[in-house]
Design a protein around this motif. Structure first.
Motif, PDB file in Angstrom:
ATOM      1  N   GLU A 348     -28.757 -68.388  70.104  1.00  0.00           N
ATOM      2  CA  GLU A 348     -28.006 -67.330  69.441  1.00  0.00           C
ATOM      3  C   GLU A 348     -27.483 -67.779  68.088  1.00  0.00           C
ATOM      4  OE1 GLU A 348     -25.157 -66.201  72.395  1.00  0.00           O
ATOM      5  OE2 GLU A 348     -26.611 -65.012  73.535  1.00  0.00           O
ATOM      6  N   LEU A 349     -27.071 -69.031  68.003  1.00  0.00           N
ATOM      7  CA  LEU A 349     -26.650 -69.573  66.715  1.00  0.00           C
ATOM      8  C   LEU A 349     -27.809 -69.587  65.734  1.00  0.00           C
ATOM      9  CD1 LEU A 349     -24.565 -70.985  64.908  1.00  0.00           C
ATOM     10  CD2 LEU A 349     -25.210 -73.160  65.988  1.00  0.00           C
ATOM     11  N   LEU A 350     -28.980 -70.023  66.199  1.00  0.00           N
ATOM     12  CA  LEU A 350     -30.159 -70.050  65.329  1.00  0.00           C
ATOM     13  C   LEU A 350     -30.528 -68.633  64.872  1.00  0.00           C
ATOM     14  CD1 LEU A 350     -32.551 -71.433  63.973  1.00  0.00           C
ATOM     15  CD2 LEU A 350     -33.774 -71.295  66.153  1.00  0.00           C
ATOM     16  N   LYS A 351     -30.514 -67.671  65.783  1.00  0.00           N
ATOM     17  CA  LYS A 351     -30.844 -66.294  65.411  1.00  0.00           C
ATOM     18  C   LYS A 351     -29.871 -65.756  64.372  1.00  0.00           C
ATOM     19  CE  LYS A 351     -32.976 -65.165  69.865  1.00  0.00           C
ATOM     20  NZ  LYS A 351     -32.851 -64.400  71.135  1.00  0.00           N
ATOM     21  N   SER A 352     -28.592 -66.053  64.533  1.00  0.00           N
ATOM     22  CA  SER A 352     -27.590 -65.587  63.583  1.00  0.00           C
ATOM     23  C   SER A 352     -27.828 -66.176  62.196  1.00  0.00           C
ATOM     24  CB  SER A 352     -26.192 -65.961  64.088  1.00  0.00           C
ATOM     25  OG  SER A 352     -25.197 -65.572  63.165  1.00  0.00           O
ATOM     26  N   GLU A 353     -28.122 -67.472  62.147  1.00  0.00           N
ATOM     27  CA  GLU A 353     -28.363 -68.124  60.867  1.00  0.00           C
ATOM     28  C   GLU A 353     -29.667 -67.645  60.229  1.00  0.00           C
ATOM     29  OE1 GLU A 353     -26.373 -70.575  59.054  1.00  0.00           O
ATOM     30  OE2 GLU A 353     -25.058 -69.341  60.314  1.00  0.00           O
ATOM     31  N   CYS A 354     -30.687 -67.397  61.041  1.00  0.00           N
ATOM     32  CA  CYS A 354     -31.941 -66.869  60.503  1.00  0.00           C
ATOM     33  C   CYS A 354     -31.736 -65.473  59.917  1.00  0.00           C
ATOM     34  CB  CYS A 354     -33.011 -66.830  61.596  1.00  0.00           C
ATOM     35  SG  CYS A 354     -33.723 -68.444  61.986  1.00  0.00           S
ATOM     36  N   GLU A 355     -30.912 -64.677  60.584  1.00  0.00           N
ATOM     37  CA  GLU A 355     -30.608 -63.346  60.059  1.00  0.00           C
ATOM     38  C   GLU A 355     -29.945 -63.448  58.691  1.00  0.00           C
ATOM     39  OE1 GLU A 355     -28.151 -59.319  61.411  1.00  0.00           O
ATOM     40  OE2 GLU A 355     -28.411 -60.998  62.807  1.00  0.00           O
ATOM     41  N   ARG A 356     -29.062 -64.419  58.533  1.00  0.00           N
ATOM     42  CA  ARG A 356     -28.406 -64.625  57.237  1.00  0.00           C
ATOM     43  C   ARG A 356     -29.409 -64.966  56.151  1.00  0.00           C
ATOM     44  NH1 ARG A 356     -26.866 -69.126  54.647  1.00  0.00           N
ATOM     45  NH2 ARG A 356     -27.270 -70.470  56.459  1.00  0.00           N
ATOM     46  N   LEU A 357     -30.431 -65.742  56.515  1.00  0.00           N
ATOM     47  CA  LEU A 357     -31.441 -66.170  55.545  1.00  0.00           C
ATOM     48  C   LEU A 357     -32.528 -65.127  55.317  1.00  0.00           C
ATOM     49  CD1 LEU A 357     -32.036 -69.901  56.583  1.00  0.00           C
ATOM     50  CD2 LEU A 357     -30.833 -69.066  54.562  1.00  0.00           C
ATOM     51  N   GLY A 358     -32.550 -64.085  56.153  1.00  0.00           N
ATOM     52  CA  GLY A 358     -33.620 -63.105  56.051  1.00  0.00           C
ATOM     53  C   GLY A 358     -34.893 -63.521  56.767  1.00  0.00           C
ATOM     54  N   VAL A 359     -34.781 -64.513  57.658  1.00  0.00           N
ATOM     55  CA  VAL A 359     -35.919 -64.969  58.449  1.00  0.00           C
ATOM     56  C   VAL A 359     -35.964 -64.146  59.736  1.00  0.00           C
ATOM     57  CG1 VAL A 359     -36.938 -66.894  59.729  1.00  0.00           C
ATOM     58  CG2 VAL A 359     -35.858 -67.299  57.512  1.00  0.00           C
ATOM     59  N   GLY A 360     -37.071 -63.467  59.957  1.00  0.00           N
ATOM     60  CA  GLY A 360     -37.182 -62.652  61.152  1.00  0.00           C
ATOM     61  C   GLY A 360     -37.345 -63.490  62.400  1.00  0.00           C
ATOM     62  N   VAL A 361     -36.731 -63.029  63.494  1.00  0.00           N
ATOM     63  CA  VAL A 361     -36.886 -63.651  64.805  1.00  0.00           C
ATOM     64  C   VAL A 361     -37.506 -62.616  65.725  1.00  0.00           C
ATOM     65  CG1 VAL A 361     -35.746 -64.776  66.746  1.00  0.00           C
ATOM     66  CG2 VAL A 361     -34.892 -65.143  64.420  1.00  0.00           C
ATOM     67  N   LEU A 362     -38.652 -62.933  66.282  1.00  0.00           N
ATOM     68  CA  LEU A 362     -39.395 -61.988  67.104  1.00  0.00           C
ATOM     69  C   LEU A 362     -38.874 -61.970  68.537  1.00  0.00           C
ATOM     70  CD1 LEU A 362     -42.975 -62.865  65.815  1.00  0.00           C
ATOM     71  CD2 LEU A 362     -41.515 -60.968  65.080  1.00  0.00           C
ATOM     72  N   GLY A 363     -39.111 -60.866  69.213  1.00  0.00           N
ATOM     73  CA  GLY A 363     -38.740 -60.773  70.623  1.00  0.00           C
ATOM     74  C   GLY A 363     -37.546 -59.881  70.846  1.00  0.00           C
ATOM     75  N   PRO A 364     -37.249 -59.601  72.117  1.00  0.00           N
ATOM     76  CA  PRO A 364     -36.101 -58.732  72.445  1.00  0.00           C
ATOM     77  C   PRO A 364     -34.794 -59.345  71.956  1.00  0.00           C
ATOM     78  CG  PRO A 364     -37.520 -59.089  74.353  1.00  0.00           C
ATOM     79  CD  PRO A 364     -37.966 -60.046  73.313  1.00  0.00           C
ATOM     80  N   ARG A 365     -33.818 -58.496  71.678  1.00  0.00           N
ATOM     81  CA  ARG A 365     -32.513 -58.972  71.220  1.00  0.00           C
ATOM     82  C   ARG A 365     -31.526 -59.139  72.371  1.00  0.00           C
ATOM     83  NH1 ARG A 365     -32.974 -61.310  66.609  1.00  0.00           N
ATOM     84  NH2 ARG A 365     -30.739 -61.050  66.265  1.00  0.00           N
ATOM     85  N   GLU A 366     -31.732 -58.380  73.459  1.00  0.00           N
ATOM     86  CA  GLU A 366     -30.784 -58.447  74.578  1.00  0.00           C
ATOM     87  C   GLU A 366     -30.929 -59.786  75.298  1.00  0.00           C
ATOM     88  OE1 GLU A 366     -33.294 -56.361  74.409  1.00  0.00           O
ATOM     89  OE2 GLU A 366     -32.543 -54.332  74.081  1.00  0.00           O
ATOM     90  N   ARG A 367     -29.801 -60.398  75.592  1.00  0.00           N
ATOM     91  CA  ARG A 367     -29.836 -61.684  76.285  1.00  0.00           C
ATOM     92  C   ARG A 367     -30.563 -61.569  77.616  1.00  0.00           C
ATOM     93  NH1 ARG A 367     -24.994 -65.924  77.757  1.00  0.00           N
ATOM     94  NH2 ARG A 367     -24.909 -66.136  75.499  1.00  0.00           N
ATOM     95  N   SER A 368     -30.406 -60.431  78.300  1.00  0.00           N
ATOM     96  CA  SER A 368     -31.031 -60.256  79.612  1.00  0.00           C
ATOM     97  C   SER A 368     -32.547 -60.205  79.538  1.00  0.00           C
ATOM     98  CB  SER A 368     -30.516 -58.966  80.269  1.00  0.00           C
ATOM     99  OG  SER A 368     -30.891 -57.828  79.496  1.00  0.00           O
ATOM    100  N   ARG A 369     -33.104 -60.093  78.336  1.00  0.00           N
ATOM    101  CA  ARG A 369     -34.550 -60.037  78.170  1.00  0.00           C
ATOM    102  C   ARG A 369     -35.084 -61.206  77.352  1.00  0.00           C
ATOM    103  NH1 ARG A 369     -34.459 -57.923  82.015  1.00  0.00           N
ATOM    104  NH2 ARG A 369     -34.849 -55.737  82.595  1.00  0.00           N
ATOM    105  N   CYS A 370     -34.215 -62.192  77.065  1.00  0.00           N
ATOM    106  CA  CYS A 370     -34.626 -63.350  76.266  1.00  0.00           C
ATOM    107  C   CYS A 370     -34.514 -64.625  77.083  1.00  0.00           C
ATOM    108  CB  CYS A 370     -33.731 -63.510  75.030  1.00  0.00           C
ATOM    109  SG  CYS A 370     -33.812 -62.149  73.867  1.00  0.00           S
ATOM    110  N   ALA A 371     -35.477 -65.520  76.907  1.00  0.00           N
ATOM    111  CA  ALA A 371     -35.341 -66.848  77.487  1.00  0.00           C
ATOM    112  C   ALA A 371     -34.219 -67.586  76.780  1.00  0.00           C
ATOM    113  CB  ALA A 371     -36.644 -67.623  77.349  1.00  0.00           C
TER     114      ALA A 371
END
Length: 434
Positions: A348-371
């Protein structure tokens, strides 16, 4: 040291929580960070080498001192003890019990040790009865080792239906978790099995295996799950999922050497199979073998009435020794709840920082659907791969979707921060983000 129970917590990005809840979350994240910083010292590659950012645990994590000690002890016993096999067989049964605890199997006897995931999948696939014209259902992005296992039976009349999910991703750019509704249009009265990974190896979505089982197991359709990206990474309850069988390697989340895996078959599914003959017959699967090892061809063969009939006598006992040691450590020291929470926090920390940089993260956003441990970055593998492999020392996987990074118990917040600095330097150099 026994891990404390996981405190219920929301995502650190959820700004709707109260100040008290936020403080509780911060305290919990601090506790996890401190706890796993101590255990990081067990992995010399990352704790003693500042030039490496190891983000490839989903392929194979670096080894650790728990496993090293177990292998060293095994080697010493082989060197100095005249007959260590009695001790090794006891270790095997202790490992079987621990693996059963790890996935909440009904009994240890529902577990057979295998060479790897492929052997476990293949054992169940070859044991499942079907008639020409029957079918099995898999998705087009399922791991090759499961798909090829089913495809090998086409010559015997089994139809393999691949549910198209890749075209939807190419059209929409969205990856969704697989559930019963995804598969339902392809399931009919001739369907004998569904093959599915609980966690997708390439995109990291957490598929709704429980929902799939609830929809199709009452119809007599088997569900064969590949849980290799689940065991040792997140809490897993095969009884709650309701799967017929689950196969997994022990070299990923349970940090063992390659060459050792396991197959779980539920008692209900085993009874439904009838009296399956293993695809490769080994005397270890025979319950009434004579002590003198002379085979009487006129005597009825009595197989073990459970998964153990699929086991081989000369399994990797050094792998079993490693499995006993690390699974015990995982259950009693690391704590499955804490490992899962720690990994979710890092992703979640990595996804947040990637969002700040404009780097897309693929896959579902809900924790219940993410590894908990996998993030796939929407970055062009060519130029970005060169950048990441260069002076930064990042270890990762390139796949069909982009750059896959994956965390293990040994990773830290500092690893994420260092990796973000590498991404920032790539952006500063003009590398394109998707």
């Amino acid at each position: 040291m026994v891990s404390r129970p996981l405190v219920n917590r929301t995502s650190f990005k959820d700004c709707s929580v109260s100040a008290s809840s936020s403080n509780d979350d911060s305290d919990e994240e601090k506790r996890l960070s401190e706890k796993f910083a101590v255990h990081r010292r067990l992995v010399p590659l990352v704790s003693q080498n500042e030039d490496v950012i190891f983000l490839n645990a989903a392929s194979a994590p670096p080894s650790n001192l728990i496993v090293h000690e177990a292998i060293t002890r095994y080697s010493a016993e082989a060197l100095y003890e005249p007959y260590p096999y009695t001790k090794w067989r006891k270790t095997r049964e202790e490992a079987r019990l621990l693996i059963a605890r790890c996935i909440n199997a009904e009994t240890p006897e529902t577990i057979a040790f295998t060479r790897d995931t492929t052997e476990g999948l293949g054992g169940f696939i070859r044991a499942m009865p079907f008639q020409p014209g029957d079918n099995v259902v898999v998705v087009d992005s399922e791991h090759p080792n499961q798909v090829y296992g089913w495809l090998a039976l086409r010559a015997a009349g089994l139809h393999v239906r691949q549910v198209p999910t890749i075209p939807d991703f190419e059209k929409t750019g969205q990856i969704t978790a697989i559930d019963a509704e995804t598969l339902r249009p392809y399931v009919d009265k001739h369907t004998r099995a569904v093959g599915i990974s609980s966690v997708s190896f390439d995109s990291g979505q957490l598929n709704d295996v429980a929902g799939i089982c609830a929809a199709f197991r009452p119809r007599g359709i088997h569900v064969l799950a590949d849980v290799s990206q689940h065991v040792g990474i997140a809490r897993l309850d095969v009884q709650a999922l309701g799967v017929s069988a689950a196969a997994f390697t022990l070299h990923k989340g349970l940090n063992c050497p390659t060459g050792i895996g396991a197959l779980y078959i539920s008692p209900a599914a085993f009874a439904q199979l009838g009296d399956p003959v293993p695809p490769i017959v080994n005397m270890a699967g025979v319950r009434n073998i004579r002590e003198d090892l002379v085979v009487d061809g006129g005597r009825k063969v009595e197989w073990f009435p459970d998964a153990r009939r699929f086991e081989h006598q000369n399994m990797s006992l050094v792998g079993v020794a490693a499995a006993e040691a690390f699974t015990r450590f995982y259950l009693e020291v690391l704590g499955p709840e804490d490992v899962e929470a720690h990994l979710y926090y890092l992703t979640e920390l990595l996804k947040s920082e990637c969002e700040r940089l404009g780097v897309g993260v693929l896959g579902p956003r809900e924790r219940s659907r993410c590894a908990p441990h996998i993030c796939v970055l929407d970055l062009e593998p060519g130029r970005w791969g060169v950048h990441l492999r260069g002076t930064s020392g990042v270890r990762f996987t390139v796949n069909r979707l982009g750059i896959r990074v994956s965390f293990g118990f040994f990773n830290s917040i500092d690893d994420v921060k260092r990796f973000i600095r590498v991404l920032e330097s790539g952006v500063a150099k003009g590398l394109r983000v998707q």
